[in-house]
Design an enzyme around this catalytic site. Structure first.
Site, mmCIF file in Angstrom:
data_model
loop_
_atom_site.group_PDB
_atom_site.id
_atom_site.type_symbol
_atom_site.label_atom_id
_atom_site.label_comp_id
_atom_site.label_asym_id
_atom_site.label_seq_id
_atom_site.Cartn_x
_atom_site.Cartn_y
_atom_site.Cartn_z
ATOM 1 N N PRO A 139 -29.041 16.946 -4.833
ATOM 2 C CA PRO A 139 -28.652 17.740 -5.861
ATOM 3 C C PRO A 139 -26.984 18.683 -5.570
ATOM 4 C CG PRO A 139 -30.244 19.040 -4.316
ATOM 5 C CD PRO A 139 -30.190 17.513 -3.977
ATOM 6 N N CYS A 140 -25.534 18.365 -5.514
ATOM 7 C CA CYS A 140 -24.382 18.681 -4.677
ATOM 8 C C CYS A 140 -24.075 19.531 -6.429
ATOM 9 C CB CYS A 140 -23.674 17.292 -4.859
ATOM 10 S SG CYS A 140 -22.956 15.984 -5.891
ATOM 11 N N HIS A 141 -24.706 19.215 -7.323
ATOM 12 C CA HIS A 141 -24.349 20.096 -8.639
ATOM 13 C C HIS A 141 -25.133 21.461 -8.443
ATOM 14 C CE1 HIS A 141 -28.301 18.571 -9.580
ATOM 15 N NE2 HIS A 141 -28.469 19.929 -10.795
#
Length: 185
Positions: A139-141
């Site tokens: 989950p880079c967001h």
């Protein structure tokens, strides 16, 4: 190098793409507005890809992704990935990012500190997030710039997509100046 198989599928957020091999998921393409656009973006990042019907494990992941974009709280941390092409530093950064749960955020600097790296390593964390082969599943967001600013996002729609994904998870960022600005000469 193992051959990639892939498929494109529709979600409430748009068309996503997923690629896999026998070791696990190798690529994930965040949504775009069309099946063709998603497929083109996915094929730029895989070698020897062939469109295929997903096996049960990949079908399960697709169902989770659809539920995620429908607004359901989903945990992707146990999805089997193949990160064989990544160096150890990036793998450690990705493992740390996978521990950031739904509705929570961290920063590039916080992840660097968590891994026992110096403050200059925040830049490495940012590079790893920009090169994340399986966005959403890693989950880079949920990883923000210093001061809780949205920062960049290399997926279609840029930082606007990142903000919409965070809002889907109930994260509301306070309005602030963009993390990156251009100078008007």
């Amino acid at each position: 190098m193992a051959e990639h198989r892939y498929t494109v599928f529709e979600t409430a957020g748009g068309f996503c793409g997923i690629a896999w091999n026998d070791a696990g998921i190798t690529r994930f393409q965040l949504p775009t507005g069309s099946e063709a656009s998603t497929e083109n973006l996915l094929l730029r990042r895989i070698v020897q890809g062939s469109k295929s019907s997903p096996p049960p494990e990949i079908q399960s992941t697709i169902k989770l992704v659809k539920r995620y974009f429908a607004g359901e709280r989903i945990d992707f941390s146990d999805i089997r990935l193949d990160l064989a092409g990544q160096d150890d530093v990036f793998r450690n950064i990705y493992a740390a990012a996978r521990r950031i749960g739904w509705g929570h955020t961290s920063t590039y600097g916080m992840i660097a500190r968590e891994l026992g790296l110096g403050p200059e390593a925040a830049r490495d964390v940012g590079q790893a997030m920009a090169k994340n082969p399986v966005a959403l599943i890693i989950p880079c967001h949920r990883v923000l710039a210093a001061g809780g600013k949205i920062g960049g996002f290399s997926a279609p729609g840029g930082s606007g997509s990142k903000q919409r994904m965070l809002e889907l998870e109930g994260v509301r960022l306070t309005p602030s100046e963009p993390a990156q600005q251009s100078l008007g000469f």
